[in-house]
Motif scaffolding. Structure first.
Motif, PDB file in Angstrom:
ATOM      1  N   LEU A  94     -71.121   2.584  17.588  1.00 30.18           N
ATOM      2  CA  LEU A  94     -69.780   2.218  18.056  1.00 30.18           C
ATOM      3  C   LEU A  94     -69.070   1.482  16.931  1.00 30.18           C
ATOM      4  CD1 LEU A  94     -70.921   0.997  21.578  1.00 30.18           C
ATOM      5  CD2 LEU A  94     -69.721   3.129  21.067  1.00 30.18           C
TER       6      LEU A  94
ATOM      7  N   THR B 196     -63.175  -9.975  26.248  1.00 32.18           N
ATOM      8  CA  THR B 196     -63.901  -9.141  27.218  1.00 32.18           C
ATOM      9  C   THR B 196     -64.730  -9.928  28.225  1.00 32.18           C
ATOM     10  OG1 THR B 196     -65.855  -8.935  25.781  1.00 32.18           O
ATOM     11  CG2 THR B 196     -64.076  -7.309  25.501  1.00 32.18           C
TER      12      THR B 196
ATOM     13  N   LEU C  53     -68.573  -1.629  30.508  1.00 30.14           N
ATOM     14  CA  LEU C  53     -69.089  -1.236  29.199  1.00 30.14           C
ATOM     15  C   LEU C  53     -69.299  -2.454  28.318  1.00 30.14           C
ATOM     16  CD1 LEU C  53     -69.890   0.853  27.096  1.00 30.14           C
ATOM     17  CD2 LEU C  53     -67.463   1.065  26.483  1.00 30.14           C
ATOM     18  N   ALA C  54     -68.321  -3.363  28.292  1.00 31.62           N
ATOM     19  CA  ALA C  54     -68.467  -4.571  27.487  1.00 31.62           C
ATOM     20  C   ALA C  54     -69.660  -5.398  27.960  1.00 31.62           C
ATOM     21  CB  ALA C  54     -67.180  -5.396  27.537  1.00 31.62           C
TER      22      ALA C  54
ATOM     23  N   MET D  20     -72.333  -4.280  29.455  1.00 31.39           N
ATOM     24  CA  MET D  20     -73.549  -3.577  29.065  1.00 31.39           C
ATOM     25  C   MET D  20     -73.852  -3.797  27.589  1.00 31.39           C
ATOM     26  SD  MET D  20     -74.428   0.489  28.973  1.00 31.39           S
ATOM     27  CE  MET D  20     -73.598   0.658  27.382  1.00 31.39           C
ATOM     28  N   LEU D  21     -72.833  -3.734  26.744  1.00 30.67           N
ATOM     29  CA  LEU D  21     -73.042  -3.900  25.309  1.00 30.67           C
ATOM     30  C   LEU D  21     -73.525  -5.313  24.986  1.00 30.67           C
ATOM     31  CD1 LEU D  21     -69.909  -1.986  23.971  1.00 30.67           C
ATOM     32  CD2 LEU D  21     -72.292  -1.226  23.928  1.00 30.67           C
TER      33      LEU D  21
ATOM     34  N   PHE E 151     -77.748   7.086  22.190  1.00 31.82           N
ATOM     35  CA  PHE E 151     -76.640   6.152  22.338  1.00 31.82           C
ATOM     36  C   PHE E 151     -75.938   6.081  20.985  1.00 31.82           C
ATOM     37  CE2 PHE E 151     -79.495   5.061  25.697  1.00 31.82           C
ATOM     38  CZ  PHE E 151     -78.706   4.570  26.731  1.00 31.82           C
TER      39      PHE E 151
ATOM     40  N   ASP F 124     -65.061  -5.576  32.517  1.00 32.05           N
ATOM     41  CA  ASP F 124     -65.335  -4.246  31.973  1.00 32.05           C
ATOM     42  C   ASP F 124     -66.843  -4.014  31.904  1.00 32.05           C
ATOM     43  OD1 ASP F 124     -64.756  -1.745  30.624  1.00 32.05           O
ATOM     44  OD2 ASP F 124     -65.481  -2.723  28.815  1.00 32.05           O
TER      45      ASP F 124
END
Length: 372
Positions: free
Chosen positions: A79, A122, A129-130, A132-133, A76, A127
């Motif tokens: 970011l 977010t 991805l947001a 998940m993060l 991973f 979203d």
């Protein structure tokens, strides 16, 4: 071993020192390497078995990256555009969250404020991805908190954020934090302002004498409230820490969900989360030596009955002590005590709940309940 099944016990790496020790064995097979900068460890990666390993946010050279992926690792990537590290392997410090503030910078430029703005953008856009993060980040923080609190006698103190510096209630809450820390308890709060800050400040002041305690309270009282200026409010607390260094440790578990509640600078170890539910349950579930409830409003009442529910049904094992402070508040202003007594009747938790008049009664009462 399936990578999704989780690593064997003890196979998590969150520091460069742990990485180097493991590299001596020649194998990272099945390990989880979390937020470690590996750009200077290319040779170690090239000569090691990385099958079934997972690298979470670990910078590495292209050659090393290609090798570990070819070797069966799941990577991973970091970011860099995010204002926070979702893979971090340690708790926050106030200095990290408020970087630049003590040197005259604006609160709006701190990592804490930038992360709060990202969350606001977010939180409701759906979203994936947001989402998940945020989840990965919160799991990492809870894991780091568990590692820090293992085998410690943790007492949580709950109370309202509206308690102001300079008042008798603030000083009393600070004395409570100080007394608990001096009795060997590990103090944990919601990490916000008001009663939470007072308790964390008291734990910080525990190694210092009464003169420091009084002077620091006066310094804090002279600052504007956080509602007027988060920057000035926080900067004053950081100045107290600089003037009187080497304070005692304590923990805070705030959340970016409550953007109006800034993180106080006296919780030396901070597990700041995005998910408010994970924060509320996560704090109570880690208070192995009991929970103290200072006068508060809806949030504190919710915490009372969250803890009572777990004790009532025994979902966390042996009931944890619960001490409500201020008889008038909990019997007349917000009469939670009679309902708590009714819930406890005939249950094992009945011997673990108490109502006391003031903070001076708390440490001894906690110890009595633990022995009951």
């Amino acid at each position: 071993m399936d990578a999704a099944a989780g690593p064997p016990a003890g196979r998590e790496i969150a520091t460069l020192e742990d990485f180097d020790r493991t590299a001596l064995t020649g194998s990272f097979a099945g390990y989880r390497v979390q937020a470690v900068d590996l750009t200077d460890r290319t040779f170690a990666l090239l000569v090691s078995d990385t099958s079934r390993a997972v690298f979470l946010g670990c910078p590495m050279e292209p050659q090393a990256l290609a090798h570990v992926r070819a070797g069966g690792a799941l990577v991973f990537p970091p970011l860099p555009d995010l204002p926070f590290d979702p893979y971090r392997g340690s708790l926050y410090t106030p200095e990290e969250l408020y970087a630049g503030l003590a040197d005259g910078g604006s609160y709006e430029d701190t990592p804490d404020a930038r992360t709060s703005r990202w969350f606001r953008r977010t939180a409701t856009d759906g979203d994936v991805l947001a989402s998940m993060l945020r989840s990965v980040h919160d799991h990492a923080l809870r894991d780091a908190l568990d590692e820090r609190l293992r085998r410690q006698r943790v007492v949580g103190v709950m109370g309202g954020h509206a308690m102001e510096r300079g008042g008798a209630s603030y000083a009393g809450a600070a004395r409570l934090g100080r007394a608990l820390a001096r009795r060997g308890f590990t103090v944990a709060t919601g990490g916000g302002p008001g009663a939470m800050e007072a308790v964390n400040f008291g734990a910080y002041a525990a190694p210092h004498d009464e003169v420091m305690f009084g002077k620091a309270l006066a310094v804090l009282a002279a600052a504007p409230p956080f509602g007027a200026s988060v920057g000035a409010w926080t900067r004053t607390a950081l100045a107290v820490r600089e003037r009187w260094p080497q304070g005692g440790p304590s923990y805070g578990m705030p959340t970016w969900w409550y953007g109006q509640e800034p993180t106080n600078a006296f919780a030396t170890h901070v597990a700041k989360l995005f998910a408010v539910a994970a924060r509320e349950d996560g704090l109570l579930s880690r208070c192995s030596a009991g929970v103290v409830f200072l006068p508060g409003a809806a949030g504190t009442v919710q915490a009372v009955f969250d803890a009572a529910t777990a004790n009532h049904y025994g979902t966390r094992g042996e009931p944890a002590p619960m001490v409500l402070v201020d008889r008038a508040h909990w019997t007349r202003v917000l009469p939670a005590w009679p309902l708590l007594q009714s819930l406890a009747a005939g249950r094992a938790m009945a011997r673990r709940v108490a109502l006391v008049d003031g903070v001076a009664d708390v440490p001894h009462t906690l110890e009595q309940l633990a022995d009951a």
